[in-house]
Design an enzyme around this catalytic site. Sequence first.
Site, mmCIF file in Angstrom:
data_model
loop_
_atom_site.group_PDB
_atom_site.id
_atom_site.type_symbol
_atom_site.label_atom_id
_atom_site.label_comp_id
_atom_site.label_asym_id
_atom_site.label_seq_id
_atom_site.Cartn_x
_atom_site.Cartn_y
_atom_site.Cartn_z
ATOM 1 N N GLY A 1 0.792 -1.222 0.000
ATOM 2 C CA GLY A 1 0.000 0.000 0.000
ATOM 3 C C GLY A 1 0.822 1.268 0.000
ATOM 4 O O GLY A 1 1.948 1.278 -0.473
ATOM 5 N N LEU B 1 -4.093 -5.581 -4.956
ATOM 6 C CA LEU B 1 -3.105 -4.512 -4.853
ATOM 7 C C LEU B 1 -1.772 -5.038 -4.297
ATOM 8 O O LEU B 1 -1.725 -5.629 -3.221
ATOM 9 C CB LEU B 1 -3.632 -3.400 -3.926
ATOM 10 C CG LEU B 1 -2.705 -2.189 -3.772
ATOM 11 C CD1 LEU B 1 -2.563 -1.421 -5.074
ATOM 12 C CD2 LEU B 1 -3.201 -1.280 -2.657
ATOM 13 N N ASP B 2 -0.711 -4.829 -5.048
ATOM 14 C CA ASP B 2 0.642 -5.246 -4.646
ATOM 15 C C ASP B 2 0.717 -6.752 -4.375
ATOM 16 O O ASP B 2 1.605 -7.211 -3.643
ATOM 17 C CB ASP B 2 1.121 -4.481 -3.403
ATOM 18 C CG ASP B 2 1.107 -2.971 -3.629
ATOM 19 O OD1 ASP B 2 1.292 -2.549 -4.781
ATOM 20 O OD2 ASP B 2 0.912 -2.234 -2.647
ATOM 21 N N GLY B 3 -0.219 -7.503 -4.975
ATOM 22 C CA GLY B 3 -0.265 -8.925 -4.669
ATOM 23 C C GLY B 3 0.083 -9.837 -5.838
ATOM 24 O O GLY B 3 0.054 -11.057 -5.690
#
Lengths: 297, 297, 297, 297
Positions: free
Chosen positions: A214, A240-242
């Site tokens: 994040g 997100l960011d995964g």
Amino acid sequence: MTPNIAPKGSRSELRNRARMLVSCPDQPGIVAAVSRFLFEHEANIVQSDQYTIDPEGGMFYIRLEFDLDNLDARRDQLKTEFAKVADRFSMEWTINRAGRKKRLAIFVSKEDHALLELLWQWQAGDLEAEIAMVISNHNDLRGLVESFGIPYHHIPVTADTKAEAERSQLELVVDKVDAVVLARYMQIISPKFIEHFANRIINIHHSFLPAFVGGKPYAQAYNRGVKIIGATAHYVTEELDGGPIIEQDVQRVSHRDNVDDLKRIGRHIERIVLARAVSWHVEDRVIVHGNKTVVFN
Amino acid sequence: MTPNIAPKGSRSELRNRARMLVSCPDQPGIVAAVSRFLFEHEANIVQSDQYTIDPEGGMFYIRLEFDLDNLDARRDQLKTEFAKVADRFSMEWTINRAGRKKRLAIFVSKEDHALLELLWQWQAGDLEAEIAMVISNHNDLRGLVESFGIPYHHIPVTADTKAEAERSQLELVVDKVDAVVLARYMQIISPKFIEHFANRIINIHHSFLPAFVGGKPYAQAYNRGVKIIGATAHYVTEELDGGPIIEQDVQRVSHRDNVDDLKRIGRHIERIVLARAVSWHVEDRVIVHGNKTVVFN
Amino acid sequence: MTPNIAPKGSRSELRNRARMLVSCPDQPGIVAAVSRFLFEHEANIVQSDQYTIDPEGGMFYIRLEFDLDNLDARRDQLKTEFAKVADRFSMEWTINRAGRKKRLAIFVSKEDHALLELLWQWQAGDLEAEIAMVISNHNDLRGLVESFGIPYHHIPVTADTKAEAERSQLELVVDKVDAVVLARYMQIISPKFIEHFANRIINIHHSFLPAFVGGKPYAQAYNRGVKIIGATAHYVTEELDGGPIIEQDVQRVSHRDNVDDLKRIGRHIERIVLARAVSWHVEDRVIVHGNKTVVFN
Amino acid sequence: MTPNIAPKGSRSELRNRARMLVSCPDQPGIVAAVSRFLFEHEANIVQSDQYTIDPEGGMFYIRLEFDLDNLDARRDQLKTEFAKVADRFSMEWTINRAGRKKRLAIFVSKEDHALLELLWQWQAGDLEAEIAMVISNHNDLRGLVESFGIPYHHIPVTADTKAEAERSQLELVVDKVDAVVLARYMQIISPKFIEHFANRIINIHHSFLPAFVGGKPYAQAYNRGVKIIGATAHYVTEELDGGPIIEQDVQRVSHRDNVDDLKRIGRHIERIVLARAVSWHVEDRVIVHGNKTVVFN
């Protein structure tokens, strides 16, 4: 100390060089079938890396580089015929010409460091790609980008215009570029956009994921008092960011470094990590399996 | 993993910040004398690093950063008065204002990577220096340099014109810059030139010194089959590639890397190592003792 | 950051796993011929790494791991038949069973760190070898070695008894061990001894070769003022510290470190580098070509 | 590449060497006051590292090593008198003799690698501590520990006996050791135990915190597909894996490494990181501020 960024192999004579990526359920005889096929079609294997997860009942991955006289003319037929082999083993596969550079669209906001590294490496001949365009939600970096002779598209994004901005972006890139690079682009990419470029959008996240997902990861890192910071290049997925991690690297920091220092140090990590990931992608070195990557480098 | 390049401490408010470097024979009471002097002159020590070689009969080194209101107006008097303390301990010392950026001349030939890194870090505000000029024996990089608004001097060098070229160079730099950076400048610097800038000429050598002194270090490294290559930033002395080392770094390579790969990988090490060394020099972090350096970072 | 030491692949079920190393002049069809041979003999390739120097007229190297039911009983026949393929391509080749651990003799003098690391990794199951014996010119480490249940042979070496000592050593090791590891053994190995174990004697040199060849490398490094020190594991040849490098690693040092500090830091590098090199050797990951190594890891 | 483990400075003559750690709110004159005090008491400062967070209104930290003739006899008086200086600046401070080794209790379960590294460094003279005892909830490592001449206490822990076990542990360690090291001790330490050893319990967590808090971090890392794994040494607080980080290090992994490989690679990181953190703690190099550490190394 880190793996190098360098594309392997001489780059002068790539006209007749092809790169094959294959993944399929493992079973005996895959290497034999592929290499026999190439041999019978007069291709010479110059590099081969193979990896099997769990020999019994697992997955099989291989990356091959081969030379074939007159590749350009014969490639279509080669692919038609290889499809039969592939069917037999339920393969997912690609055969790309090394001499045909992938086209990239780079998305950027205001920070220039990740973009600059890509431009330099491209100009130095270290990045085997064609940078087709830069798209930004700001106008700040137009002069820089145009000085490299690359088209710059300013597409502002606000809460209200997000959908429309994305339509403009898609119009510019769909069927026009092979991959999208988010070089510190500070907007969320929509699921619809991602769908068009599944496993072909590369983002640089400014932390050692999964730590500090994040916003404001350097502030998070400072507050936690970590002794090492990092950056992560990954394919963008809806989480997100995964998405699947392509590359990470890190650098030592100390209590002396404040948040601004971490940002400054981090910029150097970000640009190197992103450039590596993009290089590996355009050289067909990355296979995505599930939420992970196999990187042949 | 490597130490970071970042100048430590906030950079916004350096107007009243001074940096003091001291070296002298060790004896009891040095820290007390220096810190008492500063306290009595209303300076506040904000950072202090000290190092003694062999407490009994060795050498003492200290780097201090201190804040002093109205530094600009009071600096001359401060130095006059500190000279008395310094005499008592046979100190070599400097007091520089952090707010006064050192002026650099960058020498370069045809390869741009080391120069570019310095220009980019300078433009990003990460390199606390003023790049006063670039001097080259070729004209290739003029456009690049001038696009940053920096004067470019083309001084060709041949066997016949070497002495005259050096006179032109000296005219440009003596008393005009604080230090000279050889950012892949492929000419030998004469003893006379070195004399003008003792411990103020920084060179980047493209090997992990003392391995592979002299020409074609990447070819030497390839032929020896090393598994790690490096680069070395050092002060230039009359001994070729033999001066005091400021910084080194390395990167892993493998049998897959040919000489061209080593050069490409090496370029990334060279630019980082040189940028670090120049940063440390301009921030008064380096003391030369004999043929070695003390680096406070 | 460094490559890991870990042997790849699951280790539980190695009974039917074989490792094949091949080197030969490059020509089309090698991979096809080898993989077809294995397929027709019902072997399943589980890992494959290949490398070609200069596709046209260069050398070809491959390492394969394959599983074959009933390997033990069928290995001799497999080798007999593979010899025909090998002849056709002028191959040098080996096929070893992964389940048959290589036997090592470790030579050591008085310092225990490199030896200890090998013993620990062996005891932890991380080193896939059988430590058949330790031979030392001193008696100091007998207790330690015997506590691991390993035979310890004390063979003193003086200028006068060197030849005789070597005869005793050879008697212990020739045809009894597969490789000799010099874990800080402070005696020169004679050409005659080397001849018995060509490319099978691994030495750890306590510097980043080719810097600091010969004696007292840490003192040499201290005097030169390097910012990074290293260690090098290499095969022993007649040229002192000049044999093919298997692995190197490094660590950052600073002006604060005196010669004793370098030695202490260096011990940690030495033991890691030697353990890695020995692991790679016993897992058939190293091919020597000329004075260099191909390491498949 | 990582900072070294080595304690700095010569170790032979530490009898009259003291180490002073100070933290206090920043204000002008602290260094002057401390160094003047030491000078007037005939102490010679041989090393000094200082750090200030945010010069205006922040915190001040300093670590000093000084030599004082007849230290043993004069230390109590020195401390009494320094207390006056300390009061003036609201200092938290310690003055420890370098020659008086800290006493450690090592807690361990069944895995031996972290323990072994500490024992080996201790035996080699690299760890400046006295290992007073090893406490384990299992009996497995008794033989190993006792072979080093160190007392081994087996205190089984079950859900039912946890409170009683802790009483037995406390009885062994309170007022008997200076610090507790959890060298892969697989039990949660209670708040009451922690209270006795605030900022004096060092744990090794087998991940790069804050990634992969809690159980099975290598399996978590494998599932996330990270390209680098790490280990973290931290002081134990009531928040699981949340205490102040002393040291971290990392190593590169690849898709080829399964969970067992990660564990094996990780063991090497864990033992190095823990040994470094313990070294720094016993050499008075660590100051805790809030949930972070200042490490002077």
